[in-house]
Scaffold this motif. Structure first.
Motif, PDB file in Angstrom:
ATOM      1  N   ARG A 730       0.853  -1.190   0.000  1.00  0.00           N
ATOM      2  CA  ARG A 730       0.000   0.000   0.000  1.00  0.00           C
ATOM      3  C   ARG A 730       0.882   1.230   0.000  1.00  0.00           C
ATOM      4  NH1 ARG A 730      -4.559   0.574   3.565  1.00  0.00           N
ATOM      5  NH2 ARG A 730      -3.055   1.214   5.156  1.00  0.00           N
ATOM      6  N   VAL A 731       0.398   2.278  -0.606  1.00  0.00           N
ATOM      7  CA  VAL A 731       1.162   3.526  -0.572  1.00  0.00           C
ATOM      8  C   VAL A 731       0.312   4.611   0.063  1.00  0.00           C
ATOM      9  CG1 VAL A 731       2.643   3.216  -2.571  1.00  0.00           C
ATOM     10  CG2 VAL A 731       0.339   4.119  -2.874  1.00  0.00           C
ATOM     11  N   GLN A 732       0.988   5.515   0.737  1.00  0.00           N
ATOM     12  CA  GLN A 732       0.275   6.694   1.228  1.00  0.00           C
ATOM     13  C   GLN A 732       0.597   7.842   0.284  1.00  0.00           C
ATOM     14  OE1 GLN A 732       1.368   8.220   5.079  1.00  0.00           O
ATOM     15  NE2 GLN A 732      -0.638   9.134   5.388  1.00  0.00           N
ATOM     16  N   VAL A 733      -0.456   8.453  -0.220  1.00  0.00           N
ATOM     17  CA  VAL A 733      -0.267   9.547  -1.174  1.00  0.00           C
ATOM     18  C   VAL A 733      -0.882  10.811  -0.604  1.00  0.00           C
ATOM     19  CG1 VAL A 733      -0.701  10.333  -3.533  1.00  0.00           C
ATOM     20  CG2 VAL A 733      -0.445   7.892  -3.064  1.00  0.00           C
ATOM     21  N   LYS A 734      -0.113  11.882  -0.701  1.00  0.00           N
ATOM     22  CA  LYS A 734      -0.682  13.169  -0.300  1.00  0.00           C
ATOM     23  C   LYS A 734      -1.165  13.850  -1.565  1.00  0.00           C
ATOM     24  CE  LYS A 734       1.572  16.860   1.790  1.00  0.00           C
ATOM     25  NZ  LYS A 734       2.585  17.194   2.776  1.00  0.00           N
ATOM     26  N   PHE A 735      -2.500  13.978  -1.679  1.00  0.00           N
ATOM     27  CA  PHE A 735      -3.052  14.583  -2.882  1.00  0.00           C
ATOM     28  C   PHE A 735      -3.197  16.086  -2.724  1.00  0.00           C
ATOM     29  CE2 PHE A 735      -4.484  10.180  -3.263  1.00  0.00           C
ATOM     30  CZ  PHE A 735      -4.069   9.920  -4.568  1.00  0.00           C
ATOM     31  N   ARG A 736      -3.031  16.745  -3.831  1.00  0.00           N
ATOM     32  CA  ARG A 736      -3.110  18.201  -3.785  1.00  0.00           C
ATOM     33  C   ARG A 736      -4.480  18.667  -3.304  1.00  0.00           C
ATOM     34  NH1 ARG A 736      -0.935  21.870  -8.482  1.00  0.00           N
ATOM     35  NH2 ARG A 736       0.892  21.505  -7.221  1.00  0.00           N
ATOM     36  N   ASN A 737      -5.506  18.025  -3.804  1.00  0.00           N
ATOM     37  CA  ASN A 737      -6.835  18.521  -3.453  1.00  0.00           C
ATOM     38  C   ASN A 737      -7.666  17.557  -2.637  1.00  0.00           C
ATOM     39  OD1 ASN A 737      -6.539  21.015  -4.764  1.00  0.00           O
ATOM     40  ND2 ASN A 737      -6.904  20.003  -6.736  1.00  0.00           N
ATOM     41  N   ALA A 738      -7.089  16.423  -2.252  1.00  0.00           N
ATOM     42  CA  ALA A 738      -7.918  15.435  -1.572  1.00  0.00           C
ATOM     43  C   ALA A 738      -7.294  14.909  -0.287  1.00  0.00           C
ATOM     44  CB  ALA A 738      -8.222  14.279  -2.534  1.00  0.00           C
ATOM     45  N   GLY A 739      -6.270  15.609   0.232  1.00  0.00           N
ATOM     46  CA  GLY A 739      -5.674  15.169   1.487  1.00  0.00           C
ATOM     47  C   GLY A 739      -4.812  13.924   1.309  1.00  0.00           C
ATOM     48  N   SER A 740      -4.427  13.297   2.442  1.00  0.00           N
ATOM     49  CA  SER A 740      -3.580  12.109   2.383  1.00  0.00           C
ATOM     50  C   SER A 740      -4.438  10.854   2.395  1.00  0.00           C
ATOM     51  CB  SER A 740      -2.658  12.058   3.601  1.00  0.00           C
ATOM     52  OG  SER A 740      -1.700  13.051   3.496  1.00  0.00           O
ATOM     53  N   LYS A 741      -4.034   9.852   1.595  1.00  0.00           N
ATOM     54  CA  LYS A 741      -4.801   8.609   1.570  1.00  0.00           C
ATOM     55  C   LYS A 741      -3.870   7.417   1.436  1.00  0.00           C
ATOM     56  CE  LYS A 741      -8.929  10.572  -0.508  1.00  0.00           C
ATOM     57  NZ  LYS A 741      -9.185  11.242   0.748  1.00  0.00           N
ATOM     58  N   TRP A 742      -4.231   6.320   2.131  1.00  0.00           N
ATOM     59  CA  TRP A 742      -3.559   5.046   1.911  1.00  0.00           C
ATOM     60  C   TRP A 742      -4.288   4.322   0.800  1.00  0.00           C
ATOM     61  CZ3 TRP A 742       0.959   3.275   3.498  1.00  0.00           C
ATOM     62  CH2 TRP A 742       1.557   3.846   4.633  1.00  0.00           C
ATOM     63  N   LEU A 743      -3.540   3.811  -0.179  1.00  0.00           N
ATOM     64  CA  LEU A 743      -4.170   3.121  -1.289  1.00  0.00           C
ATOM     65  C   LEU A 743      -3.496   1.770  -1.511  1.00  0.00           C
ATOM     66  CD1 LEU A 743      -4.125   6.149  -3.764  1.00  0.00           C
ATOM     67  CD2 LEU A 743      -6.114   5.341  -2.501  1.00  0.00           C
ATOM     68  N   ALA A 744      -4.296   0.740  -1.799  1.00  0.00           N
ATOM     69  CA  ALA A 744      -3.728  -0.561  -2.139  1.00  0.00           C
ATOM     70  C   ALA A 744      -3.246  -0.483  -3.575  1.00  0.00           C
ATOM     71  CB  ALA A 744      -4.772  -1.654  -1.991  1.00  0.00           C
ATOM     72  N   LEU A 745      -1.958  -0.774  -3.770  1.00  0.00           N
ATOM     73  CA  LEU A 745      -1.395  -0.593  -5.108  1.00  0.00           C
ATOM     74  C   LEU A 745      -2.050  -1.492  -6.152  1.00  0.00           C
ATOM     75  CD1 LEU A 745       2.434   0.004  -4.881  1.00  0.00           C
ATOM     76  CD2 LEU A 745       0.700   1.380  -6.010  1.00  0.00           C
ATOM     77  N   ALA A 746      -2.460  -2.687  -5.702  1.00  0.00           N
ATOM     78  CA  ALA A 746      -3.039  -3.632  -6.642  1.00  0.00           C
ATOM     79  C   ALA A 746      -4.322  -3.098  -7.281  1.00  0.00           C
ATOM     80  CB  ALA A 746      -3.321  -4.947  -5.936  1.00  0.00           C
ATOM     81  N   TYR A 747      -5.053  -2.249  -6.534  1.00  0.00           N
ATOM     82  CA  TYR A 747      -6.334  -1.759  -7.069  1.00  0.00           C
ATOM     83  C   TYR A 747      -6.301  -0.294  -7.475  1.00  0.00           C
ATOM     84  CZ  TYR A 747      -7.561  -5.949  -4.531  1.00  0.00           C
ATOM     85  OH  TYR A 747      -7.583  -7.221  -4.058  1.00  0.00           O
ATOM     86  N   ALA A 748      -5.390   0.433  -6.827  1.00  0.00           N
ATOM     87  CA  ALA A 748      -5.434   1.880  -7.039  1.00  0.00           C
ATOM     88  C   ALA A 748      -5.205   2.239  -8.495  1.00  0.00           C
ATOM     89  CB  ALA A 748      -4.381   2.553  -6.174  1.00  0.00           C
ATOM     90  N   LYS A 749      -5.971   3.180  -8.959  1.00  0.00           N
ATOM     91  CA  LYS A 749      -5.768   3.636 -10.326  1.00  0.00           C
ATOM     92  C   LYS A 749      -4.705   4.731 -10.286  1.00  0.00           C
ATOM     93  CE  LYS A 749     -10.544   2.653 -11.585  1.00  0.00           C
ATOM     94  NZ  LYS A 749     -10.853   1.988 -10.281  1.00  0.00           N
ATOM     95  N   LEU A 750      -3.481   4.276 -10.132  1.00  0.00           N
ATOM     96  CA  LEU A 750      -2.384   5.196  -9.913  1.00  0.00           C
ATOM     97  C   LEU A 750      -1.407   5.128 -11.087  1.00  0.00           C
ATOM     98  CD1 LEU A 750      -2.072   6.863  -7.342  1.00  0.00           C
ATOM     99  CD2 LEU A 750      -0.426   5.179  -6.527  1.00  0.00           C
ATOM    100  N   ALA A 751      -0.894   6.260 -11.520  1.00  0.00           N
ATOM    101  CA  ALA A 751       0.107   6.256 -12.578  1.00  0.00           C
ATOM    102  C   ALA A 751       1.158   7.315 -12.270  1.00  0.00           C
ATOM    103  CB  ALA A 751      -0.558   6.565 -13.923  1.00  0.00           C
ATOM    104  N   PRO A 752       2.380   7.075 -12.714  1.00  0.00           N
ATOM    105  CA  PRO A 752       3.395   8.107 -12.489  1.00  0.00           C
ATOM    106  C   PRO A 752       2.972   9.399 -13.189  1.00  0.00           C
ATOM    107  CG  PRO A 752       4.380   6.085 -13.347  1.00  0.00           C
ATOM    108  CD  PRO A 752       2.899   5.920 -13.460  1.00  0.00           C
ATOM    109  N   ALA A 753       3.248  10.536 -12.562  1.00  0.00           N
ATOM    110  CA  ALA A 753       2.824  11.800 -13.170  1.00  0.00           C
ATOM    111  C   ALA A 753       3.748  12.158 -14.322  1.00  0.00           C
ATOM    112  CB  ALA A 753       2.852  12.904 -12.135  1.00  0.00           C
TER     113      ALA A 753
END
Ligand code: ATP
Ligand code: MG
Length: 753
Positions: A730-753
């Protein structure tokens, strides 16, 4: 003579300077010559015999600016400027109260509490009153008191509507009573007391209204309600007010500044007499374009644009650092290169949003032996050892000052313990006297202390200021204490510096007599005593007399402190989300309405952001020729490493004026805008830093801490932590407009910026 005075002005500026005797508002952007116009008008009025120097009242925002104004006036006019009323609101209020201390209900030697002193006074009071400091936080009590004072409200005027606010109001009242008993005044008290003095005392008001024919106010956008009312009291029927300001530079809303004052001033005084200045003389084109573009994103503006006759000049240099340390060494390299090329260090400014950021920068400058000077921050007069010495001095001049008494009664240690002090305090409370008076009738070690103070008082009575302070430092035992302390060398040096500062102060101001030249002062005005004047100065000044004054040194300060100033080169550091714009800006609800529905929360958040943007506008417009913007991906602040995204303000600047100083082969961490500049060597010999510290990985996910990412729903963010491995990662991401969130990498719709 006056023709040459007006020669260096454009037609609008000249019109403003030579306005007839009537009130006017000069509404103009940064660097358009507002301060120049104001100072020139002062000189012009005096030179053309329209007013005597004593008939002018000029208010500015900082001591530095006031001093600058005096210097400019004396350069243009061969007159004695000493009797002139030029200063900050607090400085002038202090002057008024010292002159009329009896009418104001203050002891002649009343002492000024800075906000640190004020907070300890509040804590002491709450302890004596047995107030639960969890429920009523002393800092909140302080804010409550100051907020009300700045709005012109005494405790009896406050409308308390529930238990909590009733208790707060009681504390406010008890606090004021304590201050009165001890003969001390906090900062907002100076203003409110001066206001009440003039408000209630008709003859005095008449006197000053007749005297001041011209009142000139710089940085008018940052006046608060009380300051504006204060000005109005000074203005008689024949007084002309000349206010200059820029709504885009209003940066003190958090302290009650009220831009609505500008509209009100226009209605009440200027009656449409409004002059706009739009030509900027300070900055090159690219800098101005950046400032204009940024501020255009604020919705609430009176609206104006700046232009310059100068060329575009250099691009704005942007640097992305991995860490605050890398950012600091980047700054050091650039500063030294510019200095080698011939730019004075004092023509360069290093700006940051909050004081806590300066430590890393200072460390890097110190290690590289670059002389620098910090304005604000922990001011010289706020250092512990200096405060101890000042407390002895305060006690000499005003023994009722319990705060000063408590600070030094057992420092250096004299074996006076908490129990003895408790008994002393009880005795004083029963008899309704100060601790000092109780001490005078006590026995034992406390009596010894009282005798010590009496002895010091006798010896110093006829000594010049600096020698008196020297004696106090020795006789009190402070000097010996720090001599014996392994780490006391710096502190001893600061105490010596205090003696120097006093000598310099006495020389510069001939403090003891500085109002004696004021021939028109009404009866009752007495010349101030040197020690009192010096102590007031220590409480009010903002670091100008710091060690090393006068040497060429890089200027370090917060953006707030840089208001009104200009420099050839400016570095704006720490451009990170959460830092600048500051995270608290969005959540500061202390001044919001009591009904905090989501609606008003959003409005509040928006206005907080707009204030931050104005602050950024102020920062950018300090630069004349060269501007650097930098941010760090990781930063140690308040003992924690934080990872942040680049400030949204970087994205709000037009790309074509920016130059990215990072090389192309380094990963770009910006969230977008700056372009890589191929083959850029650095105009001032700057070469990109040595191999960057590799960002922390420590996981098998292919992502790393500090990396920018995009999420389908939450938008852009930065990875700040990891947990688990493989499919569980899991990764913790600090979002610019949505605060900090823990996300499971296997499901998160995450991509390098
Ligand atoms: P701020 O909003 O930042 O306080 P300001 O409007 O007060 O800025 P000034 O500090 O008075 O601006 O002026 C900015 C610079 O432009 C100064 O260096 C000043 O000497 C210079 N300047 C102003 N007017 C002229 C002019 N007519 N000709 C040449 N230089 C000028
Ligand atoms: Mg100015």
């Amino acid at each position: 003579m006056s023709a040459s005075l007006l020669e260096n002005l454009n037609p609008e500026q000249r019109a403003a300077v030579t306005l007839p005797h009537e009130s006017a508002l000069i509404l103009a952007g940064a660097g358009s010559g507002k301060t120049r116009v104001l100072t020139t008008r002062m000189v012009w009025l005096i030179q053309t015999g329209q007013v005597s120097p004593l008939g002018v009242l000029a208010v500015t925002f900082t001591n530095k600016a006031a001093k600058e104004m005096m210097t400019r006036v004396s350069a243009m006019l061969p007159i004695n400027t000493r009797g002139m009323w030029v200063g900050t609101f607090h400085g002038l209020a202090n002057r008024l109260l010292r002159t009329h201390y009896r009418e104001a209900g203050l002891p002649q030697s009343f002492q000024i509490l800075d906000s640190q002193d004020q907070l300890s006074a509040i804590k002491r009071l709450m302890k004596a009153m047995n107030v639960d400091t969890e429920k009523y936080e002393p800092k909140k009590v302080q804010r409550f008191i100051n907020g009300n004072k700045e709005a012109g409200l005494r405790a009896r005027d406050v409308e308390a509507f529930d238990d909590y606010s009733m208790r707060m109001t009681e504390l406010y009242e008890a606090y004021d009573a304590q201050c009165q008993r001890e003969g001390v005044a906090d900062f907002p008290e100076l203003l409110l007391r001066a206001y009440e003095l003039l408000y209630r005392n008709e003859p005095l008001r008449q006197h000053y209204q007749d005297r001041f024919r011209h009142i000139l106010i710089d940085e008018f956008q940052d006046t608060n309600t009380l300051q504006y009312r204060w000005l109005k009291l000074f203005a008689g029927p024949r007084t002309a007010l000349f206010a200059v300001g820029d709504d885009d530079q209003s940066i003190y809303a958090f302290r009650g500044a009220n831009t609505a004052n500008m509209a009100e001033f226009e209605r009440e005084f200027a009656h449409g007499n409004v002059i706009k200045l739009e030509q900027n003389y300070r900055s090159h084109g690219n800098i101005l374009t950046a400032a204009n573009t940024l501020i255009s994103q604020n919705a609430h503006r009176l609206g104006k644009n700046l232009w310059t006759a100068e060329g575009e000049g250099e691009p704005i240099r942007v640097f992305h650092a991995y860490s605050d340390q890398e950012e600091a060494s980047f700054v050091v390299d650039e500063v030294r290169a510019l200095n080698r090329e011939g730019m004075n260090l004092s023509d360069m400014a290093l700006l940051y949003r909050s004081n806590a950021q300066s430590r890393v920068l200072e460390h890097a400058l110190f290690s590289a032996s670059v002389p620098y000077r910090v304005y604000g921050g922990l001011r010289f007069f706020e250092r512990q050892e200096v405060k101890h010495a000042l407390a002895y001095l305060r006690l000499l001049t005003n023994p009722e000052d319990d705060g000063a008494f408590l600070r030094v009664v057992n420092f250096p240690t004299r074996g006076i313990g908490a129990r003895t002090l408790g008994q002393l305090a009880d005795g004083a409370a029963r008899a309704g006297t100060s601790l000092w008076q109780a001490a005078c009738t006590a026995g034992g070690k406390v009596a010894g202390f009282a005798k010590l103070i009496e002895d010091i008082k006798q010896v110093t009575a006829d000594l010049p200021l600096a020698e008196a302070i020297d004696h106090v430092i020795e006789a009190s035992g402070l000097a010996d204490y720090y001599r014996a302390d392994k780490e006391g060398a710096d502190r001893l040096e600061n105490l010596n510096e205090l003696i120097n500062a006093a000598a310099l102060f006495a020389e510069e101001s001939e403090a003891a007599t500085y109002d004696a030249v004021d021939a028109s002062a009404p009866a009752g005005a007495e010349s101030f005593r040197a020690l009192d004047t010096f102590l007031a100065h220590a409480a009010l000044e903002a670091g100008e007399h710091q060690a090393g004054a006068g040497h060429d040194a890089l200027q370090l300060m917060t953006v707030h402190a840089a208001k009104g100033l200009e420099f050839h080169a400016v570095f704006i550091t720490g451009l990170e989300e959460g830092l600048f714009p500051h995270e608290q800006s969005a959540y500061d609800s202390t001044r919001a309405s009591a009904r905090s529905g989501s609606e008003s929360f959003r409005a509040n958040e928006e206005s907080g952001l707009e204030e931050e943007r104005r602050l950024m506008y102020v920062a950018i417009t300090r630069a004349r020729r060269r501007l650097y913007l930098s941010h760090a991906q990781s930063r140690m602040l308040h003992g924690q490493t934080r990872y942040s995204l680049p400030s949204r303000f970087l994205d709000e600047l037009p790309e074509q004026v920016l130059l990215n100083l990072n090389r192309r082969n380094e990963p770009a961490y910006s969230s977008g805008s700056p372009k890589p500049a191929e083959g850029y060597k650095g105009a001032s010999g700057y070469s990109a830093p040595a191999a960057p510290r590799s960002p922390q990985t420590g996981n098998d996910t292919g992502y790393k801490v500090g990396q920018s990412v995009v999420h389908a729903k939450f938008g852009t963010g930065i990875i700040i932590d990891f947990e688990g491995r493989g499919a569980d990662a899991r990764v913790q991401v600090k979002f610019r407009n949505a605060g900090s969130k823990w996300l499971a990498l296997a499901y998160a719709k995450l991509a390098p910026a």
